[in-house]
Write an enzyme that holds these catalytic residues in place. Structure first.
Site, short mmCIF file in Angstrom:
data_model
loop_
_atom_site.label_atom_id
_atom_site.label_comp_id
_atom_site.label_asym_id
_atom_site.label_seq_id
_atom_site.Cartn_x
_atom_site.Cartn_y
_atom_site.Cartn_z
CE LYS A 1 16.71 49.16 40.92
NZ LYS A 1 17.51 47.95 41.04
CE1 TYR B 1 24.74 83.66 36.98
CE2 TYR B 1 23.82 81.51 36.44
CZ TYR B 1 23.72 82.73 37.09
OH TYR B 1 22.63 83.02 37.84
C1 LIG Z 1 17.77 47.19 40.01
C2 LIG Z 1 17.83 45.75 40.14
C3 LIG Z 1 17.48 44.92 39.06
C4 LIG Z 1 17.18 45.43 37.69
O1 LIG Z 1 18.36 45.76 37.01
P1 LIG Z 1 18.38 46.29 35.50
O2 LIG Z 1 19.79 46.31 35.12
O3 LIG Z 1 17.78 47.63 35.54
O4 LIG Z 1 17.54 45.34 34.73
C5 LIG Z 1 17.43 43.57 39.30
N1 LIG Z 1 17.73 43.05 40.51
C6 LIG Z 1 18.12 43.82 41.55
C7 LIG Z 1 18.44 43.20 42.84
C8 LIG Z 1 18.18 45.20 41.39
O5 LIG Z 1 18.58 45.96 42.42
#
Ligand SMILES: *Cc1c(COP(=O)(O)O)cnc(C)c1O
Length: 813
Positions: free
Chosen positions: A482, A708
């Site tokens: 994702k 800045y």
């Molecule tokens: C993002 C996510 C993961 C992975 O989590 P990590 O801590 O990056 O391993 C697993 N399950 C769900 C539902 C997620 O949203």
């Protein structure tokens, strides 16, 4: 040189073979995915912790492979091919390599050490190739599998072999020694790599020097400890110790050259090494000593060393013009490495259409007609749509391939070919160094500014295997890609994961899944946040929704009914304490009533998400979540006729709660090289390096200010470097004003003043650097973890904050 099965059958201790029919081995393979597998292939089905090639044998048979070295014969296939059963297929591969190696009596150079093996090998090849026909390991093929595969590149026309050997633990080097049998040994450098595989420094050295157990000489930097352990004659070199066989006395550094007086055998001569960094100069010393040992005249050595060049050893994937993707391998062209590059092309290809731009191939040891006959076959097997040849000879030999266009030089190609005709294709650019194919890459590459995020695909594979090694072989793996692969990259990483045969990918939104499908990803994809409006598109693209509410379930069913779809795979999310998404216990009865005997959907999995798997202080909370999940699973699935997959563990869950892996896990941040504890992170390799360059340097006086709001006032004369990266690229302002730093030429340069939108400034008063020098914003050092801590956030946020205007470049060693 070819050999037949009969030749090796007694060497590899076959326990059982199906009716024996001798055959001539043209190709050794261990990779079921290679398009190069065919009737001439002898396939070794290797079995490791994380993979078992036996399961791909059936598919290989349909591709025409007929001869297999196996540890067991897969059921039902007994009569379909010839099988040779051995105790250990890897051992059999190594023994086959020893048999093959022993057919040749020309000398081999064997190189080991923690760093520099590949560079020294490539440089020696460059320095010696005028006088020898050399066979060498392709890329960094130096492992228990890589070394045997490398020696099959030898043929009767070679008269020198240069092979590297790398090990990570004990009882490995002896096996490589038997395959390489180096007459000349080179020990490049003893560093910290793989320290965890050994109980002590001495154990590590003793293991490494087994490569030299039968060598005539070992070349190394003077080192009393190593020398005391070696039983072989040595040729040592040193920058400081006059007692070394070769004493290199530094005279000066000018214009990027290091100038040394070399004292050897009461003779002294001057040499200009075209590098100033210590590693390159040391690697040059290994080469100089080898040439001295081979009796080269100092004059010739000096001439050739002066022409050494920095090496690009990596295969890089880059975004090209007109929606093409480029695989840049513009620095080498041997038959062996062409095979590897074509495999990589197949793995990473984004488009159906594949083009190869290929130069003359040198140093194969084969007569040209034989060489190009093999190349022709390789290109045909790999189903390359179009081949562009550049060089005096290659064009006339590849006539049998359809769709070949030939040019005699790179210049001619660039002038005459309509580069805009490249469109929606994957292009492999592979040529010998003398053809300067980097000029082609520069033109075909999409233009970008100097800041890039380099993503190491090998490190991703390594990290994946680390987590897989914690799992039972049958446990499935879903990898979360994702948010553009946690900011690292979308389809390029997904392609690699597909290549590694992970079971599922997880994305947040339907759009992300659609992008992956458009790029040709075919493995199942789960969508975590399917919006009701996207269900139609998800069905069109074969994406599987996470369903977390009765409303969502009904909305999906309505569409499924209307489209008369049956058994559509969906995933049910249970809320066990995260309180983000998921069914709650009071909804279970309604849920059961809907899913019972419902033929529109098929519940592929049921899962929950842990809120605190990284925090062992909250262990009771986590164990309670797990137990609530198990109850919910029993209740909800009691109305089904099948048992859906269960999964709860994210990265730190896999690390801390391994025994709850159930049928699948969901790996996220760990893949990208970051664990949630320092213990976990230590086991992983860094994946992403954010790089930029120095744009300009100013010397400012005491009392003058930078940036800045004049937040930095110089307390002394200060040298300030400007780097073209700012908060619009994702570098948080918190990291400025002397809190953070970047690395320039291996030195820390502190960020001074406020970080601007597109730029930041650093103090380089004590650092020797000039405009154009490389800058590391994060990578091995500083790590993303360090940056996250200093800016009060977590690595996840740093990764996904790197803006899309920063170009991603993917590479593989
Ligand atoms: C993002 C996510 C993961 C992975 O989590 P990590 O801590 O990056 O391993 C697993 N399950 C769900 C539902 C997620 O949203």
């Amino acid at each position: 040189m070819t050999f037949t099965l009969q030749n090796i059958i007694s060497n590899i201790e076959v326990k059982f073979n199906t009716p024996f029919e001798d055959f001539s081995v043209e190709n050794i393979s261990i990779d079921s995915r290679s398009l190069q597998n065919n009737q001439g292939t002898l396939f070794f089905a290797l079995q490791g912790n994380n993979h078992d090639a036996h399961q791909y044998i059936e598919g290989l048979i349909t591709k025409g492979v007929n001869n297999f070295i196996v540890e067991r014969i897969p059921e039902n296939l007994k009569d379909k091919a010839h099988f040779f059963v051995v105790d250990d297929s890897l051992k059999a591969l190594q023994k086959t390599a020893i048999y093959y190696r022993n057919q040749f009596d020309f000398p081999f150079i064997g190189i080991t050490g923690s760093n520099g093996k590949t560079i020294v090998k490539e440089w020696l090849n460059f320095l010696l190739s005028q006088d020898y026909t050399i066979v060498r390991s392709p890329k960094s093929y130096n492992s228990q599998v890589g070394v045997p595969l490398s020696v099959f590149g030898c043929n009767e026309n070679h008269n020198l072999g240069i092979f590297e050997a790398g090990i990570s633990t004990t009882n490995e080097m002896q096996k490589l020694q038997r395959i390489i049998q180096p007459k000349i040994g080179i020990f490049t450098h003893l560093g910290k790599a793989h320290d965890e595989g050994f109980s002590s420094e001495i154990e590590k050295i003793e293991e490494k020097i087994k490569l030299f157990s039968a060598s005539e000489i070992v070349i190394l930097q003077k080192n009393d400890l190593i020398e005391s352990l070696l039983k072989t004659k040595t040729l040592t070199w040193s920058f400081t110790d006059k007692n070394a066989t070769v004493f290199a006395e530094k005279i000066s550094t000018e214009n990027g050259f290091s100038i040394f007086d070399i004292h050897y055998n009461s003779d002294t001569f001057t040499i200009k090494i075209p590098f100033i960094d210590e590693a390159s100069v040391s690697n040059s010393m290994s080469c100089i000593c080898t040439l001295l040992y081979l009796d080269y005249e100092p004059k010739i050595i000096a001439e050739r060393i002066e022409n050494l060049y920095p090496l690009e050893l990596r295969l890089q994937v880059k975004k090209g013009i007109n929606n093409c993707s480029l695989i840049d391998d513009s620095y080498s062209s041997e038959y062996q490495s062409l095979k590897l590059a074509l495999d990589f092309l197949e793995q990473q290809k984004l488009h159906q259409k594949k083009t190869v731009i290929l130069s003359d191939i040198f140093q194969s040891g084969l007569p040209l007609n034989e060489l190009y006959e093999k190349v022709t076959k390789l290109i045909q097997n790999n189903k390359i749509d179009r081949v562009i040849t550049i060089g005096d000879t290659i064009g006339s030999y590849l006539k049998d391939i359809q769709n070949v266009i030939s040019f005699t030089s790179t210049q001619e190609f660039l002038q005459q070919f309509n580069l805009n005709s490249f469109e929606n294709e994957t292009i492999l650019v592979k040529g010998a160094r003398s053809f300067n194919f980097e000029e082609i890459v520069v033109i075909l590459e999409e233009k970008n500014h100097e800041t890039v995020l380099e993503v190491n695909l090998d490190a991703i594979s390594y990290n994946l295997n680390f987590y897989k090694s914690k799992l039972q072989p049958a446990t499935k793996v879903m990898v979360m890609v994702k948010a553009f692969g946690y900011g690292n990259g979308g389809y390029e990483i997904a392609k690699l994961l597909e290549h590694h045969k992970v079971d599922y990918l997880g994305v947040a939104f339907a759009d992300e899944g659609i992008e992956l499908r458009k790029a040709g990803i075919t493995i199942p994809i789960m969508v975590l946040n399917p919006e009701n409006s996207s269900f139609n598109a998800m069905i069109a693209y074969d994406l599987e929704p996470e369903i977390y509410s009765i409303t969502g379930l009904n909305a999906f069913l309505k569409i499924a009914q209307r489209r008369n779809i049956s058994s559509y795979p969906i995933h049910l999310k249970i809320d066990t304490g995260m309180h983000r998404l998921g069914f709650e216990p009071n909804e279970f009865e309604r849920l059961k009533a809907i899913i019972k005997n419902n033929n529109f959907i098929h519940i592929r999995s049921v899962f929950t998400h842990l809120a605190a798997s990284d925090d062992l202080d909250l262990k009771n909370f986590t164990l309670n979540q797990i137990s609530l999940f198990s109850d919910a699973y029993e209740k909800v699935t009691s109305v089904l006729n099948h048992k859906p997959i269960r999964h709860i563990l994210n990265t730190s869950g896999i690390f801390n709660y391994t025994s709850y892996q159930m049928e699948m896990v969901r790996l996220g941040i760990g893949l990208y090289g970051v664990g949630n504890s320092s213990e976990e992170s230590k086991k992983l390799l860094n994946v992403s390096t954010l790089k930029s360059i120095v744009s300009q340097i100013h010397i400012i006086k005491k009392g003058e200010s930078v940036g800045y709001s004049r937040k930095f006032i110089a307390s002394r004369q200060t040298k300030v470097a400007t780097i073209p990266i700012g908060y619009a690229d994702g570098i948080r302002r918190l990291w400025g004003n002397e809190k953070g730093y970047v690395m320039i030429n291996n030195e820390k340069a502190v960020i001074i003043g406020n970080i601007c939108m597109d730029m930041l400034m650093v103090d380089v008063t004590e650092i020797s650097c000039s405009p154009g020098d490389k800058v590391i914003i994060f990578g091995d050092k500083p790590s993303v973890i360090e940056i996250a801590e200093m800016s009060f956030t977590i690595p996840y946020e740093v990764f996904v904050g790197i803006s899309q205007r920063v170009k991603r470049v993917f590479y593989k060693n």
